[in-house]
Design a protein around this motif. Structure first.
Motif, PDB file in Angstrom:
ATOM      1  N   GLY A  45       0.806  -1.210   0.000  1.00 27.74           N
ATOM      2  CA  GLY A  45       0.000   0.000   0.000  1.00 27.74           C
ATOM      3  C   GLY A  45       0.840   1.261   0.000  1.00 27.74           C
ATOM      4  O   GLY A  45       0.467   2.280  -0.594  1.00 27.74           O
ATOM      5  N   LEU A  46       2.023   1.223   0.661  1.00 25.40           N
ATOM      6  CA  LEU A  46       2.903   2.389   0.675  1.00 25.40           C
ATOM      7  C   LEU A  46       3.423   2.689  -0.727  1.00 25.40           C
ATOM      8  O   LEU A  46       3.432   3.841  -1.169  1.00 25.40           O
ATOM      9  CB  LEU A  46       4.073   2.141   1.635  1.00 25.40           C
ATOM     10  N   ALA A 105       2.016   1.846  -3.529  1.00 31.28           N
ATOM     11  CA  ALA A 105       0.887   2.324  -4.327  1.00 31.28           C
ATOM     12  C   ALA A 105       0.572   3.777  -4.007  1.00 31.28           C
ATOM     13  O   ALA A 105       0.239   4.568  -4.905  1.00 31.28           O
ATOM     14  CB  ALA A 105      -0.340   1.447  -4.065  1.00 31.28           C
ATOM     15  N   GLN A 106       0.706   4.158  -2.722  1.00 30.97           N
ATOM     16  CA  GLN A 106       0.430   5.535  -2.320  1.00 30.97           C
ATOM     17  C   GLN A 106       1.437   6.502  -2.942  1.00 30.97           C
ATOM     18  O   GLN A 106       1.058   7.572  -3.453  1.00 30.97           O
ATOM     19  CB  GLN A 106       0.485   5.633  -0.795  1.00 30.97           C
ATOM     20  N   VAL A 107       2.716   6.133  -2.930  1.00 30.07           N
ATOM     21  CA  VAL A 107       3.751   7.014  -3.481  1.00 30.07           C
ATOM     22  C   VAL A 107       3.578   7.195  -4.985  1.00 30.07           C
ATOM     23  O   VAL A 107       3.557   8.324  -5.496  1.00 30.07           O
ATOM     24  CB  VAL A 107       5.155   6.454  -3.162  1.00 30.07           C
ATOM     25  N   GLY A 164       0.942   6.571  -6.753  1.00 35.02           N
ATOM     26  CA  GLY A 164      -0.342   7.218  -7.017  1.00 35.02           C
ATOM     27  C   GLY A 164      -0.259   8.727  -6.853  1.00 35.02           C
ATOM     28  O   GLY A 164      -0.831   9.483  -7.642  1.00 35.02           O
ATOM     29  N   ALA A 165       0.483   9.172  -5.811  1.00 37.12           N
ATOM     30  CA  ALA A 165       0.651  10.609  -5.601  1.00 37.12           C
ATOM     31  C   ALA A 165       1.412  11.249  -6.755  1.00 37.12           C
ATOM     32  O   ALA A 165       1.075  12.348  -7.212  1.00 37.12           O
ATOM     33  CB  ALA A 165       1.387  10.856  -4.280  1.00 37.12           C
ATOM     34  N   LEU A 186       0.131  16.157  -1.368  1.00 39.19           N
ATOM     35  CA  LEU A 186       0.199  14.757  -1.806  1.00 39.19           C
ATOM     36  C   LEU A 186       1.318  13.987  -1.114  1.00 39.19           C
ATOM     37  O   LEU A 186       1.516  12.802  -1.391  1.00 39.19           O
ATOM     38  CB  LEU A 186       0.398  14.689  -3.320  1.00 39.19           C
TER      39      LEU A 186
END
Length: 701
Positions: free
Chosen positions: A204-205, A207-209, A211-212, A260
């Motif tokens: 998830g980390l 994907a978060q990076v 994605g941002a 973000l």
């Protein structure tokens, strides 16, 4: 309302007491006005002094910052204002890098920027991680983060290459584009290492990076250009409103990146890329952006970098010096190796190798920011923090010095790509009407056609016709006032101009005579689109000028600001390639497309498109366009009606009547173009009478 002493008492009590005697500020100085005055004095004096020692001027600001900062003589305190302006300067610097990026060269070969960026990051990162683990005895995650610090780079020496005008060189463009990769990867490493430290290293980390990053790029790219284009097209205010829009966009994009969870400098860099084609080089807006950055924001950033340096760390024991020496050794060896590898693959020469090495070794507050985050997270000790500060000081001196050494050689050599040297600075005669509501648009077009370091002036002319009543003095005074307003616009763009008001019974005669006396290389005229009652193309004045001159004449009607141009459609009539002024006309078109960063499509009427593609390729500057054929004039008109949009520009090459390449359809083409959606076109009438003149615009193989 009656004002009494009693009613003024609350106000008086709120004001600071008025000193009755001499009050010297205590050290370190924190009073905002005095701090600002000292900073500006430093920006003025430091570069002049350091240049006497043979170093770039920006190094002087860094050294003065270290000397007068809290860790030096303690004259200036690291106040909130200094921190704010320093960070603002870094954000502004990255924006100007994106703004100056040669998007055409980047788009034509994005692999060059990717190759440099990835090589310049991963060679130092891999070697640095190993050395940090086995030599400095750091754990693996701390080694990852410290290696990421010096694997990225800050363009400390950007003012040097900008001043020497080599920003469009192929190698320099690769470094500019490469920062998109190096800094992005460094920030990704930071997010991953911190996630591991917090026990949140999950899918998830990642994907978060990513994605941002995706949201940042798409959000800025799809929102900012349309907004800016709409504003430029619809605002009728003074140009400083355009600058305010750009300034707001810079820091809005930087703030968006922070929201973000990314670096603000990354947001500013992407904003610069997004606005790249809307801010034409040589125009008033670009001049304002560069002036504010070079005079204020960037120097504050350099001063802030200097104030971060703490010379006392040398006395804290050998550990700091060992770490600093190790970091600097890895930094220089691996950056030189990466630059050498890329130069070998890309065929860069020695000067280009030196420039990209100098640019890529620079480290500044961004590196310190990542280090501080690692220090706060317990990954680094004070020895690493102090070592990074020393690294910043050393690279702040070496990076500009090395860059200036080789960039100067590059600028003076033949290594600059064709079209980058700005060898032809045309003398432009611009006749203006006192009542012309498109005066500013014509001026911006003239500035765009000029060299970026223009030395020859634009000649602004108004011809007044005497009415026989003896009131010419009043009319001349009004004409001079109108020219004075135009001069103020030119001053803002730092383009030299000369103004002249002539009294002549014939306006065309006044223009023709002025073109001869000023030795004009081109005449730029505005057309209001009104149809002539005769069989003339434009009307009496313009057609008479065309018939009585031999220099190129550009007849313009702009329905949108020239800097918002996205595409250029060039119309070439059959046989125009045999005209003696054809190559100069092609140079004018390609130069305009280059300055605007616009794509161009050549529509060849009744002739072979491949033949014109070969001929266009022979002319400086180096640009690639699209070439298509139109079997006849009705087909051309249909193509234009279907394809041109409101921010496009149509440029027909239209010889004088009776000369080679002339076609009767060219006489009615201007009236056809008036009805097209963009309402923007420039009719280029080629030079005639100088067959050998065109050779100066051909490439020398």
């Amino acid at each position: 309302m009656l004002v009494t002493p009693t009613s003024l008492a609350p106000l008086a009590s709120a004001l600071p007491p008025v000193p009755l005697g001499l009050s010297l500020p205590s050290l370190p100085i924190e009073e905002p006005v005095i701090v600002f005055a000292l900073a500006l004095t430093t920006f003025l004096i430091a570069p002049m002094l350091i240049e006497r020692a043979g170093l770039p001027g920006i190094v002087g600001i860094v050294l003065f910052g270290a000397a007068i900062g809290p860790n030096g003589l303690g004259i200036l305190a690291e106040t909130d204002a200094i921190v704010l302006l320093g960070n603002v300067g870094l954000v502004y610097l990255l924006f100007t890098v994106g703004l100056e990026l040669d998007l055409r060269g980047f788009a034509a070969a994005p692999q060059n920027a990717a190759l440099f960026g990835l090589t310049s990051f991963f060679v130092p990162f891999i070697v640095g991680t190993a050395v940090c683990v086995y030599v400095l005895d750091l754990d693996l995650w701390a080694s990852f983060l410290l290696a990421a610090v010096f694997s990225s780079h800050t363009l400390l020496a950007y003012p040097v290459v900008n001043r020497l005008d080599v920003t469009k060189n192929r190698a320099v463009t690769a470094v500019f584009g490469g920062i998109l990769f190096t800094d992005t990867i460094a920030l990704v490493v930071l997010a991953i290492v911190l996630g591991q430290a917090d026990g949140a290293l999950t899918v998830g980390l990642f994907a978060q990076v990513f994605g941002a990053l995706l949201v940042l790029f798409l959000g800025i790219w799809f929102l900012l250009p349309p907004l800016a284009r709409w504003f430029f097209r619809n605002t009728s205010q003074e140009s400083y409103f355009e600058f305010l829009l750009v300034a707001a966009a810079i820091f809005a994009a930087a703030s968006f990146a922070e929201v973000l969870g990314l670096s603000d400098i990354l947001g500013a860099f992407v904003a610069g890329i997004a606005l790249n084609r809307l801010v034409s080089r040589g125009g008033t807006l670009m001049n304002r952006i560069e002036f504010v950055g070079n005079a204020l924001f960037v120097p504050f950033f350099l001063l802030y970098v200097g104030m971060l340096v703490d010379p006392a760390v040398i006395l804290e024991g050998p550990r700091t010096l060992i770490v600093a020496a190790t970091i600097l050794g890895i930094l220089f060896v691996t950056k030189v190796a990466a630059a050498g590898l890329v130069s070998l693959i890309q065929g860069y020469n020695r000067n280009e190798f030196g420039v990209i090495t100098g640019l890529s070794v620079g480290q500044a507050a961004a590196a310190l920011a990542i280090t501080l985050v690692g220090f706060d997270a317990g990954l680094f000790g004070s020895d690493v923090l102090n070592a990074v500060v020393l690294m910043i000081l050393v690279t702040a001196i070496i990076s500009p010095w090395l860059t200036e050494r080789y960039a100067t050689r590059l600028a003076l050599s033949d290594d600059v790509e064709p079209g980058e040297t700005g060898e032809f600075d045309p003398r432009i005669l611009l006749p203006l009407s006192m009542n012309a509501d498109k005066q500013r648009s014509l001026l911006e077009l003239a500035f765009t056609l000029k060299d970026e370091l223009a030395e020859t002036p634009v000649h602004l002319l108004t011809v007044v016709q005497p009415d026989g009543s003896g009131g010419e003095e009043q009319v001349v005074a009004e004409a001079e006032a109108s020219l004075e307003a135009a001069t103020e616009i030119a001053d803002a763009a730092e383009v030299p101009v000369r103004t002249e008001t002539r009294v002549n019974h014939s306006i065309p005669s006044g223009i023709v005579r002025a073109s001869t006396e000023t030795r004009a290389d081109a005449i730029l005229m505005g057309w209001d689109g009104r149809q002539s009652l005769s069989n003339r193309a434009f009307g009496s004045i313009i057609d008479q000028v065309l018939g009585r001159t031999t220099v190129p004449v550009l007849v313009s009607r702009l329905g949108h600001p020239i800097n918002t141009t996205e595409r250029i459609f060039v119309v070439v009539p059959p046989g125009v390639d045999h005209h003696e002024g054809f190559y100069e006309s092609v140079h004018i078109v390609k130069r305009l497309a280059e300055k605007l960063g616009a794509e161009f499509t050549v529509l060849v009427v009744g002739d072979n498109p491949q033949q014109y593609e070969r001929l266009f390729a022979m002319v400086d500057p180096e640009m690639e366009g699209t070439f298509e054929g139109a079997s006849n004039w009705p087909t051309l008109e249909s193509m234009l009606r279907e394809r041109v949009d409101e921010d496009d520009l149509v440029i027909p090459i239209s010889p004088r009547q009776g000369s080679l390449g002339w076609d009767p359809k060219l006489a009615t083409l201007p009236r056809t173009l008036v009805d097209l959606p963009p309402h923007s076109f420039i009719i280029v009438t080629p030079r005639q009478g100088k067959p050998g003149y065109a050779s100066r615009f051909l490439k020398i193989e």
